[in-house]
Design a protein around this motif. Structure first.
Motif, PDB file in Angstrom:
ATOM      1  N   THR A   9      16.740  15.430   5.268  1.00 50.11           N
ATOM      2  CA  THR A   9      15.168  15.280   5.768  1.00 50.11           C
ATOM      3  C   THR A   9      14.654  16.722   5.988  1.00 50.11           C
ATOM      4  O   THR A   9      12.562  16.041   6.459  1.00 50.11           O
ATOM      5  N   THR A  10      14.859  17.869   5.651  1.00 53.86           N
ATOM      6  CA  THR A  10      13.728  19.178   5.237  1.00 53.86           C
ATOM      7  C   THR A  10      13.762  19.292   4.107  1.00 53.86           C
ATOM      8  O   THR A  10      15.404  19.376   3.982  1.00 53.86           O
ATOM      9  N   ALA A  11      13.213  21.061   3.809  1.00 54.71           N
ATOM     10  CA  ALA A  11      13.369  20.994   3.032  1.00 54.71           C
ATOM     11  C   ALA A  11      14.426  22.251   3.478  1.00 54.71           C
ATOM     12  O   ALA A  11      15.107  22.671   2.324  1.00 54.71           O
ATOM     13  N   ALA A  12      14.540  22.791   4.490  1.00 53.08           N
ATOM     14  CA  ALA A  12      15.662  23.803   4.953  1.00 53.08           C
ATOM     15  C   ALA A  12      16.831  23.435   4.803  1.00 53.08           C
ATOM     16  O   ALA A  12      17.473  23.963   4.561  1.00 53.08           O
ATOM     17  N   HIS A  13      17.100  22.078   5.176  1.00 51.95           N
ATOM     18  CA  HIS A  13      17.566  20.886   5.396  1.00 51.95           C
ATOM     19  C   HIS A  13      18.609  21.099   3.824  1.00 51.95           C
ATOM     20  O   HIS A  13      19.658  22.072   3.500  1.00 51.95           O
ATOM     21  N   VAL A  14      18.497  21.085   2.705  1.00 53.18           N
ATOM     22  CA  VAL A  14      18.217  21.231   0.906  1.00 53.18           C
ATOM     23  C   VAL A  14      18.520  22.262   0.761  1.00 53.18           C
ATOM     24  O   VAL A  14      19.528  22.818   0.170  1.00 53.18           O
ATOM     25  N   ASP A  15      18.108  23.705   1.528  1.00 56.19           N
ATOM     26  CA  ASP A  15      18.169  25.391   0.896  1.00 56.19           C
ATOM     27  C   ASP A  15      19.197  25.844   1.366  1.00 56.19           C
ATOM     28  O   ASP A  15      20.175  26.483   0.779  1.00 56.19           O
ATOM     29  N   ALA A  16      20.204  25.206   2.521  1.00 57.69           N
ATOM     30  CA  ALA A  16      20.748  25.260   3.363  1.00 57.69           C
ATOM     31  C   ALA A  16      22.378  25.537   2.853  1.00 57.69           C
ATOM     32  O   ALA A  16      22.978  25.870   3.024  1.00 57.69           O
ATOM     33  N   VAL A  21      10.873  21.566  -3.696  1.00 61.52           N
ATOM     34  CA  VAL A  21       9.647  21.256  -3.143  1.00 61.52           C
ATOM     35  C   VAL A  21       9.808  20.847  -1.122  1.00 61.52           C
ATOM     36  O   VAL A  21      10.361  19.288  -1.585  1.00 61.52           O
ATOM     37  N   ASP A  22       8.789  21.428  -0.995  1.00 65.10           N
ATOM     38  CA  ASP A  22       8.488  21.285   0.095  1.00 65.10           C
ATOM     39  C   ASP A  22       7.208  20.533   0.942  1.00 65.10           C
ATOM     40  O   ASP A  22       6.048  20.539   0.401  1.00 65.10           O
ATOM     41  N   GLY A  23       7.634  19.088   0.736  1.00 66.48           N
ATOM     42  CA  GLY A  23       6.828  17.970   1.439  1.00 66.48           C
ATOM     43  C   GLY A  23       6.750  17.358   2.736  1.00 66.48           C
ATOM     44  O   GLY A  23       6.584  16.714   3.193  1.00 66.48           O
ATOM     45  N   GLY A  24       7.792  19.053   3.998  1.00 68.29           N
ATOM     46  CA  GLY A  24       7.463  18.677   5.372  1.00 68.29           C
ATOM     47  C   GLY A  24       8.438  17.379   5.507  1.00 68.29           C
ATOM     48  O   GLY A  24       9.333  17.095   4.457  1.00 68.29           O
TER      49      GLY A  24
END
Ligand code: TXA
Ligand code: MG
Length: 333
Positions: free
Chosen positions: A154-161, A171-174
């Motif tokens: 539910t965050t871009a950081a979750h995806v990146d990790a 794409v980080d949309g918050g």
């Protein structure tokens, strides 16, 4: 590592759309924000692009992908709408509702996206993703942007990790405002059948159609209709204990509401899904808090009872999967 571009950066949405289209045109998947969870998107008409989604996630290929459209007009070029489905689309799109519909003969959605079924799961998302689809001009197949076996991001950081080493762009949309995946329904013979509870409450679907929504008769029945629900599992490493009325000192607690439970002061970590008892707020926090609790290394995550109405139905569905006995978890999408 993936490049992370924020829609809040200089250049804004336009720069993010341009960057995403470059990746899509290279037939590669791109992680994008939707109102529900982050999606891993690729051109739904391109077999090479769709294959890379399945490979990136480690997802079984019998599990079809939701095809995201810019609007109802685009959806009507790919699927056959009965009057009830059209009504649902008019009321809930753009938004967190997926309709499973007969695939139109004229559709160029690739069979890899539908796993060879003669139906297609379609939704029109809110916000950035709809703008991206409009700019790209073709439907985007997108499952949640997580490896098989992990909780949806539910965050871009979750995806990146999780996927950062395997994809080109996030794409980080918050943080995603809804926080749980879309509700999936299928209309058949004038009946509305629930395949997955999600961001649109069942009560809202019943109010819009004047029809009672049919739920799966028993846990697991939905598996046949929504192949990805087959024993699907949102698996934290820690054990998950539901409807907790006390919490132990080696556990984390996901609380709900303003009341306390026995042991709360000694728990390793307490995260309140919603102190106000607001189910929408609880849905927004659910996956992030499960990840956060798990990351502390606790042996267990106790969860206070969550009412089974409105968004609570989707929250409880995901929690039951997270709490499923290990070894029975099977495939998650
Ligand atoms: O909110 C969402 O729905 C997110 C965002 C990214 O849009 N997507 C999502 O996708 O949750 P995924 O792949 O994690 O889950 C899609 C579900 C699976 O359970 C799949 O089996 C079901 O949709 N599905 C897709 N097409 C279907 C079809 N033709 N018939 C039945 N079920 C279908
Ligand atoms: Mg998923």
């Amino acid at each position: 590592m993936a490049r992370v571009i924020s829609i809040g950066d200089e250049g804004g949405v336009a720069a993010a759309i341009a960057a995403a289209i470059t990746v899509l045109a290279a037939r590669r998947p791109v992680a994008i924000p939707t109102e529900t969870v982050y999606g891993l998107a690729a051109d739904a008409t391109d077999p090479a692009a769709i294959t890379s989604i399945y490979e990136t996630k480690g997802r079984p290929r019998f599990n079809p992908l939701i095809c995201h459209m810019a609007d109802l007009a685009m959806a009507e070029r790919h699927a056959v709408f009965d009057p009830i489905s059209r009504k649902l689309a008019e009321v809930f799109w753009p938004g967190p509702l997926t309709l499973v519909l007969p695939l139109s003969k004229a559709s160029d959605i690739h069979a890899l996206a539908t796993a060879g079924l003669d139906s297609v799961g379609i939704r029109v998302p809110l916000g950035f993703t709809a703008s991206l689809i409009r700019a790209y001009g073709k439907p985007l197949a997108a499952p949640s942007a997580n490896s098989s076996g992990l909780v949806s991001p539910t965050t871009a950081a979750h995806v990146d990790a999780d996927l950062g080493g395997r994809i080109d762009l996030v794409v980080d949309g918050g943080p995603c405002p809804v926080g749980v995946e879309s509700t999936i329904v299928k209309v058949e013979g004038g009946r509305v059948r629930l395949l997955r509870p999600g961001g649109v409450p069942v009560e809202a679907i019943e109010a819009a159609t004047g029809l009672a929504v049919e739920r799966p008769k028993a846990a697991g029945t939905a598996a046949i209709e929504a192949p990805g629900m087959m024993a699907s599992h949102y698996a934290p490493r820690a054990g998950v204990r539901l409807n907790a009325t006390e919490v132990f000192s080696d556990e984390a607690l996901l609380a709900f509401g303003s009341g306390g439970i026995t042991g709360m002061d000694d728990a390793r970590l307490v995260l309140n899904l919603s102190a106000d008892g607001d189910l929408s707020e609880a849905a927004t926090h659910l996956f992030a808090y499960l990840k956060q609790a798990d990351a502390t290394g606790v042996v267990g995550i106790a969860v206070m009872p969550i009412p089974d109405t409105g968004l609570g139905e989707a929250i409880n569905d995901r929690l039951v999967r997270a709490a499923a006995p290990r070894g029975l978890e099977g495939e998650e999408q």
